[in-house]
Design an enzyme around this catalytic site. Structure first.
Site, PDB file in Angstrom:
ATOM      1  CB  CYS A  23       2.038  -8.665  10.464  1.00  0.00           C
ATOM      2  SG  CYS A  23       1.366  -7.736   9.095  1.00  0.00           S
ATOM      3  CD  GLU A  24       2.056 -13.005   4.134  1.00  0.00           C
ATOM      4  OE1 GLU A  24       2.805 -13.964   4.390  1.00  0.00           O
ATOM      5  OE2 GLU A  24       1.183 -13.047   3.249  1.00  0.00           O
ATOM      6  CG  HIS A  25      -0.280  -7.955   4.948  1.00  0.00           C
ATOM      7  ND1 HIS A  25      -1.438  -8.402   5.533  1.00  0.00           N
ATOM      8  CD2 HIS A  25      -0.095  -8.702   3.841  1.00  0.00           C
ATOM      9  CE1 HIS A  25      -1.958  -9.376   4.799  1.00  0.00           C
ATOM     10  NE2 HIS A  25      -1.154  -9.576   3.766  1.00  0.00           N
ATOM     11  CG  HIS A  26       1.817  -3.659   8.306  1.00  0.00           C
ATOM     12  ND1 HIS A  26       0.645  -4.387   8.324  1.00  0.00           N
ATOM     13  CD2 HIS A  26       1.511  -2.475   7.720  1.00  0.00           C
ATOM     14  CE1 HIS A  26      -0.328  -3.670   7.788  1.00  0.00           C
ATOM     15  NE2 HIS A  26       0.162  -2.510   7.410  1.00  0.00           N
ATOM     16  CD  GLN A  33      -4.617 -14.413  14.451  1.00  0.00           C
ATOM     17  OE1 GLN A  33      -4.255 -13.255  14.630  1.00  0.00           O
ATOM     18  NE2 GLN A  33      -5.548 -14.989  15.195  1.00  0.00           N
ATOM     19  CG  HIS A  44      -2.499  -8.873  14.104  1.00  0.00           C
ATOM     20  ND1 HIS A  44      -2.128  -9.412  12.904  1.00  0.00           N
ATOM     21  CD2 HIS A  44      -3.189  -9.840  14.751  1.00  0.00           C
ATOM     22  CE1 HIS A  44      -2.580 -10.642  12.809  1.00  0.00           C
ATOM     23  NE2 HIS A  44      -3.235 -10.921  13.919  1.00  0.00           N
ATOM     24  CB  CYS A  98       0.413  -4.101  11.532  1.00  0.00           C
ATOM     25  SG  CYS A  98      -0.724  -5.484  11.471  1.00  0.00           S
TER      26      CYS A  98
HETATM   27 ZN   LIG Z   1       0.066  -6.139   9.467  1.00  0.00          ZN
END
Ligand SMILES: [Zn+2]
Length: 226
Positions: free
Chosen positions: A121-124, A162, A190, A192
Site C-alpha cells: 500500500c503506497e499510503h502506509h 489497488q 490490506h 493497513c
Molecule cells: Zn494503506
C-alpha cells in the site's frame, strides 16, 4: 511534444524492450502511470541512500543498531525495496514477453484464476495480500499464460493503490495483446486495515477493470464476474 514528455522519453526509452516501452507509454497516455520522477540514481546509490534513511528511522524510534539482530536491517531493507518489493518501478525489470500470432484461432475467453498477488500500500507502506483473476478474448495475438502472472507481479511490486494496480494490469495486457477485450479483478486484504487503524482482519477489497466485450456484452461480463 511537451518538454516534460520529451525529457521522459530521452531518459527511459533507450534501455527498454519495445514491449515495456509501449506499456509505459500507454499508461502515461491514459494517466494511469504510477507518479514517478527519474532521479538519475544508480542501483548502488539507491541502496546507500535508503539504508542511510532507514538507519535514521530505526535510531529515531530508539532502536539500538549495534545489536547484532538489528545491525544489518537498514541495508537489508534497502536491497529488498530496490530489488524485490519495489522492483516494478524500474521498467528494465518488465518481464520478457513473447506475444504470438493466434494461429490456432482461439476465440473463446482465456481466464486465469487465483494468481497470487502481494503488493504494498503506497499510503502506509504495508502489505496488500490477495489474488488476481485475469481474462481475455484472443484476437490476433495470444500470450504465454505464465507471462500474465509475471505482468501481475511486475505491477504489484510497486507502492500501489489497488484500483490503479488493477487498471495498470488491464492496460498492459490490452497493449500487448492488441485488444480491448481484457478483464482484471483483484481481491485483497490490506494490512493497513488489518494491522493498524480499524484492525479489521476480515474485510477484503475487490476491484475490477473491464475492457471491450467484458464491459459491453452482459453475458461476457457475467461469465467473468461469476
Ligand atoms: Zn494503506
Amino acid at each position: 511534444m511537451t518538454p516534460a514528455l520529451a525529457k521522459k522519453n530521452i531518459t527511459f526509452s533507450h534501455t527498454l524492450s519495445p514491449e515495456a516501452a509501449s506499456v509505459r507509454q500507454a499508461l502515461l497516455d491514459k494517466g494511469l502511470e504510477t507518479p514517478l520522477v527519474d532521479n538519475g540514481l544508480t542501483r548502488d546509490e539507491k541502496y546507500l541512500k535508503i539504508a542511510a534513511a532507514f538507519t535514521d528511522i530505526t535510531q529515531t524510534l530508539g532502536l539500538d543498531l549495534t545489536d547484532d539482530s538489528l545491525c544489518d536491517t537498514p541495508s537489508r531493507i534497502a536491497r529488498m525495496y530496490v530489488d524485490e518489493i519495489f522492483s516494478g518501478l524500474d521498467y528494465s525489470h518488465f518481464p520478457k514477453i513473447a506475444v504470438i500470432a493466434n494461429k490456432m484461432q482461439v476465440e473463446e475467453m482465456v481466464q486465469i484464476d487465483d494468481i497470487g498477488l502481494v503488493s504494498t500500500c503506497e499510503h502506509h507502506f504495508v502489505t496488500i495480500d490477495g489474488t488476481a483473476k485475469v481474462a481475455y478474448i484472443p484476437g490476433n495475438k495470444i500470450i504465454g499464460l505464465s507471462k500474465i502472472n509475471r505482468i501481475v507481479r511486475f505491477f504489484a511490486q510497486r507502492p500501489q493503490v489497488q484500483e490503479r494496480l488493477t487498471q495498470q494490469i488491464l492496460v498492459a495486457l490490452q497493449t500487448l495483446l492488441e485488444t480491448e477485450d481484457v478483464a482484471v479483478s483483484i481481491n485483497a486484504v490490506h494490512y493497513c486495515v488489518k494491522s493498524r487503524g480499524v484492525m479489521d482482519g476480515n474485510s477484503r477489497t475487490r476491484t475490477t477493470s473491464l475492457g471491450g466485450a467484458f464491459k459491453e456484452t452482459p453475458s461476457t461480463r457475467a461469465e467473468f464476474l461469476n
